[in-house]
Structure formats: C-alpha cells, structure tokens
Write a protein that holds these residues in place. Sequence first.
Motif, PDB file in Angstrom:
ATOM      1  N   PRO A  24     132.359  48.045  55.486  1.00 48.73           N
ATOM      2  CA  PRO A  24     132.455  48.314  54.043  1.00 48.73           C
ATOM      3  C   PRO A  24     133.846  48.048  53.477  1.00 48.73           C
ATOM      4  CG  PRO A  24     132.323  50.362  55.292  1.00 48.73           C
ATOM      5  CD  PRO A  24     132.048  49.256  56.261  1.00 48.73           C
ATOM      6  N   ASP A  69     128.745  56.723  58.800  1.00 50.67           N
ATOM      7  CA  ASP A  69     127.830  55.646  58.429  1.00 50.67           C
ATOM      8  C   ASP A  69     127.062  56.015  57.166  1.00 50.67           C
ATOM      9  OD1 ASP A  69     125.905  53.660  58.260  1.00 50.67           O
ATOM     10  OD2 ASP A  69     125.486  53.638  60.404  1.00 50.67           O
ATOM     11  N   SER A  70     127.418  55.386  56.059  1.00 49.66           N
ATOM     12  CA  SER A  70     126.784  55.715  54.777  1.00 49.66           C
ATOM     13  C   SER A  70     125.336  55.245  54.704  1.00 49.66           C
ATOM     14  CB  SER A  70     127.579  55.080  53.628  1.00 49.66           C
ATOM     15  OG  SER A  70     127.595  53.661  53.752  1.00 49.66           O
ATOM     16  N   MET A  71     124.916  54.391  55.637  1.00 49.82           N
ATOM     17  CA  MET A  71     123.563  53.857  55.599  1.00 49.82           C
ATOM     18  C   MET A  71     122.585  54.651  56.467  1.00 49.82           C
ATOM     19  SD  MET A  71     124.419  49.765  55.703  1.00 49.82           S
ATOM     20  CE  MET A  71     122.753  49.289  55.317  1.00 49.82           C
ATOM     21  N   LYS A  72     123.104  55.503  57.344  1.00 50.69           N
ATOM     22  CA  LYS A  72     122.231  56.267  58.242  1.00 50.69           C
ATOM     23  C   LYS A  72     121.669  57.484  57.517  1.00 50.69           C
ATOM     24  CE  LYS A  72     120.395  57.782  62.145  1.00 50.69           C
ATOM     25  NZ  LYS A  72     119.600  58.893  61.584  1.00 50.69           N
ATOM     26  N   ARG A  73     120.351  57.629  57.522  1.00 51.32           N
ATOM     27  CA  ARG A  73     119.692  58.744  56.870  1.00 51.32           C
ATOM     28  C   ARG A  73     119.377  59.820  57.910  1.00 51.32           C
ATOM     29  NH1 ARG A  73     121.885  56.723  53.495  1.00 51.32           N
ATOM     30  NH2 ARG A  73     121.125  55.659  51.631  1.00 51.32           N
ATOM     31  N   ARG A 129     118.759  52.334  62.441  1.00 49.75           N
ATOM     32  CA  ARG A 129     118.392  50.937  62.262  1.00 49.75           C
ATOM     33  C   ARG A 129     119.438  50.018  62.890  1.00 49.75           C
ATOM     34  NH1 ARG A 129     116.005  50.920  56.043  1.00 49.75           N
ATOM     35  NH2 ARG A 129     114.447  52.577  56.376  1.00 49.75           N
ATOM     36  N   TRP A 160     124.620  48.855  61.030  1.00 44.34           N
ATOM     37  CA  TRP A 160     125.520  50.004  61.112  1.00 44.34           C
ATOM     38  C   TRP A 160     126.684  49.797  60.155  1.00 44.34           C
ATOM     39  CZ3 TRP A 160     126.350  50.391  67.157  1.00 44.34           C
ATOM     40  CH2 TRP A 160     125.110  50.604  67.776  1.00 44.34           C
ATOM     41  N   SER A 161     126.887  50.751  59.283  1.00 45.67           N
ATOM     42  CA  SER A 161     128.014  50.689  58.353  1.00 45.67           C
ATOM     43  C   SER A 161     129.153  51.544  58.910  1.00 45.67           C
ATOM     44  CB  SER A 161     127.590  51.198  56.968  1.00 45.67           C
ATOM     45  OG  SER A 161     128.691  51.194  56.076  1.00 45.67           O
TER      46      SER A 161
END
Length: 265
Positions: free
Chosen positions: A125, A169-173, A179, A182-183
């Motif tokens: 990012p 990781d801002s994308m991990k829920r 997934r 990885w951010s």
Amino acid sequence: MTLPVPYFSRDGFTLYHGDCIDILGHLPAGSVDLIFADPPYNLSNGGFTCKSGKRASVDKGPWDVSAGIKEDFSFHLAWIGACRRVLKDHGTIWISGTYHSAYACGFALQMLGFHILNDICWFKPNAPPNLSGRFFTASHESLIWARKSKDSPHYFNYSLMKSGEWEEDSMKRPGKQMRSVWSIPSPKGEEKRQGKHPTQKPCALLRRVLLACSREGDVVLDPFTGSSTTGIAAAVLGRTFIGIDSSVEYLDLSIRRYSDLGVLE
C-alpha cells in the motif's frame, strides 16, 4: 559430508558465507522443513526508481546484474534443484519475485517436479510512484508457494490464517478465509535501525509465511538471506534458522539485527 564452518551460529540461528549452491550441497539431504527464498531479480541495469520522493538508481550490486535470459534461468534451475535435495518430503518452498524473475522460478519449480500450491500477491500500500509516467505503478510482488511433489503432504495452519489477528492487513476480514492477496506495508523504520538491505522484506510478511507453513522447532532455510528477515521471524517464533549469503556486509547486518532482539544477552 563435512559441513562448512558457519560464519555465525548461536542458539539455533546459523549463517553461512558463500555461494548458496555450494553451501546447500554440504547440508544433509531432507533436513529442512521450510524454505523461503528471495533470489536476485536481476534488475541492476542502469535504470532508476523513486525513493523517499526522489529519483534513485535501481542498481543494487553485481549480484543483481542479469547474465542474460538463458543464464539467469540456468541459475534459478540450479539453486532450486539444490534446495529440493535438502527439503524434507513434506516440506514446502516459498519464492519471492517480480515479473523479472517469478515466471522463470515458477517454470523451474515445475521442471524439477514441484507442485505449485498458490501464488500470493503481496500488495504494497505504500509503494513508490512510477516516475516515468509510461507504465502502471509497480505496487506488488509475487510469492510462489510449492510442495515437493503433487502427492507430497504439506502443512498449512488453516485455522490461524482464517481466525488469527492480522491487523497490519487492511484487506483481511476477521473470521474469513485468508485470500491470496496480502496487503502488507514495506519494512518499518525500526526494522532498518541496524542498517538496510536494498530488497529487505517486512517482518510481518515473513511472520505470516512461517506461521502458515511451519511449526515451532522446524528448520527454516533462506538461501539468499540478505539482512535475514526470515531468520528474525524464525527466532521470534521458535524455529531453527539457516541463512546463506555471499555478502559479509549483509551477514554482519543480520547478526546485528539478531543481537537487537536481545537473544544474545
């Protein structure tokens, strides 16, 4: 087979100085549980990039200069083959790269009988901008994850990857499957307080790889250890580490980083 004398060894953290193919040839066959490799991307070609908002050379050193497509591929085939010999049957290998090297490494893996499990997109990012304005801004690297053969068992900590805490990781829920994107930001300033390596990886990235695919006490190998982020993560997580590098400068940096953990006190 006589092992070479380590450049440094303390409490399960061992560094070797030399050519990785040569050193790997002296290690016992089937002795390593997990390999993380960040081979040269062969990008030192006189070009430029952006660092801290300023134009900077991409040249990193003679070790990163391309010898040509065929020669570069032969090198990847040779070191991956050497890694295959020391990897346990249930072990896995991770290889980091950009499009300059990742496709060649992936093809070499398949030629040598490995079975590719995933390709991870490591999204950065905070990636630097593209100064030329003629290309898309490069903001990711690829990580190839493979096991020794299609029929080999492999370890994967699915529950931790799904339900663990991954705040960086801002994308991990939370509670959702992890997934393949990885951010993770580039290395933090405190990770470079002992010095910098031009291709240094963030500790958060290696921590995730090791937690996903290894157990406490496992042997982790990095054939291009650089400043040994793999080794730092291994030491913190209770894994045994073997790192190899051709540069004394970066091995000394690795030792300083390891000492900074307080494990030598």
